[in-house]
Design an enzyme around this catalytic site. Structure first.
Site, PDB file in Angstrom:
ATOM      1  N   GLU A 150      35.816  35.053  46.779  1.00 20.03           N
ATOM      2  CA  GLU A 150      35.658  36.454  46.323  1.00 20.03           C
ATOM      3  C   GLU A 150      35.259  36.448  44.848  1.00 20.03           C
ATOM      4  O   GLU A 150      35.876  37.118  44.009  1.00 20.03           O
ATOM      5  CB  GLU A 150      36.975  37.212  46.522  1.00 20.03           C
ATOM      6  CG  GLU A 150      37.589  36.997  47.892  1.00 20.03           C
ATOM      7  CD  GLU A 150      38.891  37.752  48.106  1.00 20.03           C
ATOM      8  OE1 GLU A 150      39.838  37.503  47.362  1.00 20.03           O
ATOM      9  OE2 GLU A 150      38.944  38.590  49.005  1.00 20.03           O
ATOM     10  N   CYS A 193      38.286  46.641  45.201  1.00 22.49           N
ATOM     11  CA  CYS A 193      39.270  46.423  44.125  1.00 22.49           C
ATOM     12  C   CYS A 193      38.600  45.965  42.827  1.00 22.49           C
ATOM     13  O   CYS A 193      39.068  46.290  41.736  1.00 22.49           O
ATOM     14  CB  CYS A 193      40.256  45.322  44.506  1.00 22.49           C
ATOM     15  SG  CYS A 193      41.514  45.820  45.654  1.00 22.49           S
ATOM     16  N   CYS A 248      44.486  45.213  50.189  1.00 26.95           N
ATOM     17  CA  CYS A 248      44.535  45.540  48.762  1.00 26.95           C
ATOM     18  C   CYS A 248      43.664  46.745  48.396  1.00 26.95           C
ATOM     19  O   CYS A 248      44.016  47.544  47.520  1.00 26.95           O
ATOM     20  CB  CYS A 248      44.107  44.331  47.938  1.00 26.95           C
ATOM     21  SG  CYS A 248      42.569  43.582  48.507  1.00 26.95           S
ATOM     22  N   ASP A 272      50.644  33.808  36.009  1.00 24.88           N
ATOM     23  CA  ASP A 272      50.405  33.938  37.444  1.00 24.88           C
ATOM     24  C   ASP A 272      48.952  33.594  37.772  1.00 24.88           C
ATOM     25  O   ASP A 272      48.047  33.873  36.975  1.00 24.88           O
ATOM     26  CB  ASP A 272      50.689  35.390  37.863  1.00 24.88           C
ATOM     27  CG  ASP A 272      50.855  35.536  39.373  1.00 24.88           C
ATOM     28  OD1 ASP A 272      51.999  35.669  39.826  1.00 24.88           O
ATOM     29  OD2 ASP A 272      49.845  35.518  40.099  1.00 24.88           O
TER      30      ASP A 272
HETATM   31  O1  FUB Z   1      45.055  38.242  46.166  1.00 26.11           O
HETATM   32  C1  FUB Z   1      45.453  39.610  46.161  1.00 26.11           C
HETATM   33  C2  FUB Z   1      44.271  40.482  46.453  1.00 26.11           C
HETATM   34  O2  FUB Z   1      43.767  40.189  47.740  1.00 26.11           O
HETATM   35  C3  FUB Z   1      43.101  40.270  45.529  1.00 26.11           C
HETATM   36  O3  FUB Z   1      43.119  41.034  44.390  1.00 26.11           O
HETATM   37  C4  FUB Z   1      41.961  40.608  46.387  1.00 26.11           C
HETATM   38  O4  FUB Z   1      40.743  40.106  45.898  1.00 26.11           O
HETATM   39  C5  FUB Z   1      42.353  40.033  47.707  1.00 26.11           C
HETATM   40  O5  FUB Z   1      42.069  38.689  47.762  1.00 26.11           O
HETATM   41 ZN    ZN Z   2      40.803  44.646  47.456  1.00 25.06          ZN
END
Ligand code: FUB
Ligand code: ZN
Length: 667
Positions: free
Chosen positions: A330, A348, A426, A193
């Site tokens: 990010e 996260c 998230c 993935d």
């Molecule tokens: O892509 C899923 C989640 O959303 C990621 O872990 C975060 O960084 C945000 O982009």
């Molecule tokens: Zn997050």
């Protein structure tokens, strides 16, 4: 092994109370669309897909996929994961605080998810409802295995606490479906993935069930990374040729950033020297590498995990345990590129770093992992939520200025007020699952040793073969470094030793066993008691905790010449509401003049610090931006006592400036 732990710490119980009473019910309402949230205006500029809606669609999507409701599926392609992370947080909440009503709610969600699962085990509402012919074909952005991973992690936790058989059955069927489609055999998909997560989840499923196929599949996903750097690109080219639409609107323009390195797919993992690309992806991957190494003893996994660890902790991490220097993708950038204002530092990512550190401890008992674990947890992870649990940060800067964030597009992602919710939601549930399970991070064990990693008032039960032990920890940590361990233990059974983490910040400590001073020096960050634990033992550890002024490696240009204040695991900051505007004009006093006290009334109770520093006198003529330096240093400052609060508690009063790195004493 650690069998059970009851967290009694006032500090942590308060955070857990807020999550239990505020966040979990609020998020339940959000995912069920019982509450309207203005998510469109709180997008972060990240992987977000802002929608003109106040609905989350999360549970509705499962009902549509199950054929129980008509309608259009809504939300991000990975919207299902919001339900899964809610479920996981609930599992840990029920573990600490049984609540039949909440459990019934969670059971009902499990049933809805089970109803949505297809007969072959496939589960993902986006592809089931919108594009069934595209399953597993757009892994660069589909998040199918990411969502599956979050479900499996939730299922393992929920089963462990409630013994709900349905949730485990759904998880196993889903894992088996993935196993049927991915692997080295001909006819299967040779890749993984775009967003790692399934790797860690399969390892958790393996730990619970003991079924080798889940360990093998996890290792397949880990070791296949980087074997075909074009894997994601090939899938994307096919999608483009077939005229398929983008799975996350608005991200196509960023495709140039989605290089193989962005997905950690440019090189085989044991040859990747740097943490590159998307920060959350890197730490979820690293957490799996570390756990995989602990469970299988695989040297390749261990080496890859260590490479990532060194790259992050030695060259790419903020003082607050935040990671990710840019909002573009990010992502990580370059060694020592750690800007304080335009950074990302996603909540996260620090949750993931905490997992990574904890999993490293399981195979490599070095205190540094515990140090980083508490650095990330007490600072960035906790800063991710307001003290009342009603609002959240996604991005966690070390320096913020509301006017700049509002008017400079390059700083738009840096909110200076926590948001009620996010289109890409998230972080809040990730933080919830972390805080509700914080007791799991207090200790880890090997064959004959209990390692105390995170100090917190608690009662823990351990079992080593047939021998049961209980450790009562009494402490006011993180505000005070005195910790007492009282042991209850069966007489018979294997000898069990205790190792106590000596944090890197601690310069002096005292250790007593049953009232007698112990002369123990730290070995790789732990103090190992010589004798095995016996019933009635009382161990007193006093980690002398005082405020310290720290400096950054001079290679970090953004911090050059600056200083910050820490006390124990807490990083401190100044806010305008205590110190006035223009925090860049403040200078710290000398380290000896740092005074502190615990203020029960301030910010739900914090240890507040004061530094007898000074402020640059504002003596520029109006309308003047620059001039020749013409004053003597002594004339340019007036004394000011700086008030510093723990970083995690910033932005809980007025919206205003904040900074961690300050000017040193000029005198
Ligand atoms: O892509 C899923 C989640 O959303 C990621 O872990 C975060 O960084 C945000 O982009
Ligand atoms: Zn997050």
């Amino acid at each position: 092994m650690l069998e059970q732990i009851q967290v009694q710490s006032k500090f942590w119980r308060e955070r857990q109370r807020v999550i239990r009473e505020q966040m979990i019910p609020y998020q339940w309402n959000v995912i069920n669309d019982l509450q309207s949230v203005n998510i469109a205006s709180t997008n972060t500029g990240g992987d977000g897909d802002a929608q003109d809606t106040d609905k989350s669609y999360v549970v509705e999507n499962f009902l549509i996929a199950a054929g129980k409701k008509q309608g259009k599926r809504g939300g991000m392609v990975f919207q299902d994961s919001d339900a899964y992370k809610w479920l996981e947080a609930v599992a840990y909440s029920l573990e600490c605080y049984p609540d039949p009503k909440l459990q019934a709610q969670a059971d009902s969600l499990v049933q809805i998810i089970a109803d949505a699962q297809e007969s072959d085990g496939y589960l993902n509402t986006y592809f089931q409802v919108n594009e069934p012919d595209r399953k597993y074909q757009s892994l660069y952005m589909s998040h199918e295995l990411y969502c599956a991973g979050h479900f499996i992690e939730a299922a393992v936790a929920y089963y462990q606490v409630t013994k709900n058989q349905l949730v485990l059955d759904v998880a196993k069927r889903l894992a088996d479906n993935i196993d049927a489609h991915f692997g080295p055999e001909d006819g299967k998909i040779h890749g993984g993935d775009g967003h790692e997560e399934i790797e860690l989840a399969l390892l958790r499923l393996y730990e619970l069930t003991g079924e080798q196929k889940y360990l093998d599949l996890s290792k397949y996903f880990l070791l296949t990374r980087g074997q075909n750097p074009d894997f994601f690109e090939e899938q994307k080219r096919r999608d483009v040729a077939l005229g398929r639409k983008s799975l996350i609107q608005g991200l196509d323009i960023m495709y140039s950033e989605f290089t193989p390195a962005y997905f950690q797919n440019d090189l085989p993992l044991d040859q990747q020297p740097d943490a590159k690309g998307h920060a959350v992806r890197v730490v979820y991957l690293s957490s799996a590498l570390a756990l995989g190494a602990a469970l299988s003893g695989d040297a390749k996994l261990q080496q890859a995990a260590k490479n990532y660890w060194q790259s992050i902790v030695e060259r790419r991490m903020y003082l607050t345990g935040a990671i990710g220097s840019t909002c573009h993708g990010e992502a990580f950038t370059a060694d020592y590129d750690l800007p304080n204002d335009s950074m990302y530092g996603e909540t996260c990512a620090s949750v993931g770093l905490t997992f990574f550190a904890h999993n490293m401890l399981r195979s490599d008992h070095q205190g540094v992992y515990g140090d980083v674990m508490e650095q990330a947890l007490y600072n960035t992870v906790l800063a991710g939520m307001s003290l009342d649990g009603k609002s959240y940060f996604y991005v966690n800067p070390l320096e913020a200025r509301p006017q700049y964030s509002k008017q400079n597009p390059g700083l738009k992602h840096v909110l200076t007020r926590r948001a009620g919710w996010f289109a890409c939601a998230c972080c809040p549930p990730n933080l919830a699952r972390m805080v509700m399970s914080v007791g799991h991070y207090a200790y880890h064990c090997d064959q004959n040793t209990i390692y105390a990693d995170l100090y917190m008032e608690s009662e823990a039960q351990f079992a080593f073969a047939e021998r049961k032990l209980q450790i009562q920890q009494n402490t006011a940590y993180p505000w005070d470094g005195k910790i007492t361990f009282t042991v209850r233990a069966d007489q018979q059974g294997p000898e069990v030793k205790l190792a106590l983490r000596l944090p890197e910040w601690c310069e002096r400590y005292d250790l007593k066993l049953n009232g007698k001073e112990q002369q123990v020096t730290a070995n790789a960050g732990y103090l190992y008691l010589d004798s095995g634990l016996a019933d009635g033992d009382c161990i007193e550890l006093d980690l002398h905790m005082s405020a310290q002024i720290v400096e950054a490696n001079p290679l970090i240009a953004a911090d050059y010449g600056k200083q910050a204040v820490v006390r124990g695991p807490m990083v401190y900051c100044v806010e305008a509401c205590d110190n006035g505007e223009n925090l860049q004009c403040l200078h710290l006093g000398s380290g000896d003049e740092l005074q502190g006290h615990f203020d029960e009334q301030l910010l739900d109770g914090v240890y507040v610090l004061e530094s007898k520093g000074c402020r640059r006198v504002f003596d520029f003529e109006q309308g003047r931006l620059y001039r020749a330096v013409n004053k003597s240093v002594a004339e340019q400052f007036r004394p000011q006592t700086l008030v510093l609060i723990p970083y995690y508690a910033w932005c809980n009063r007025a919206e205003g400036e904040m900074r961690v790195w300050l000017n040193p004493n000029p005198l």
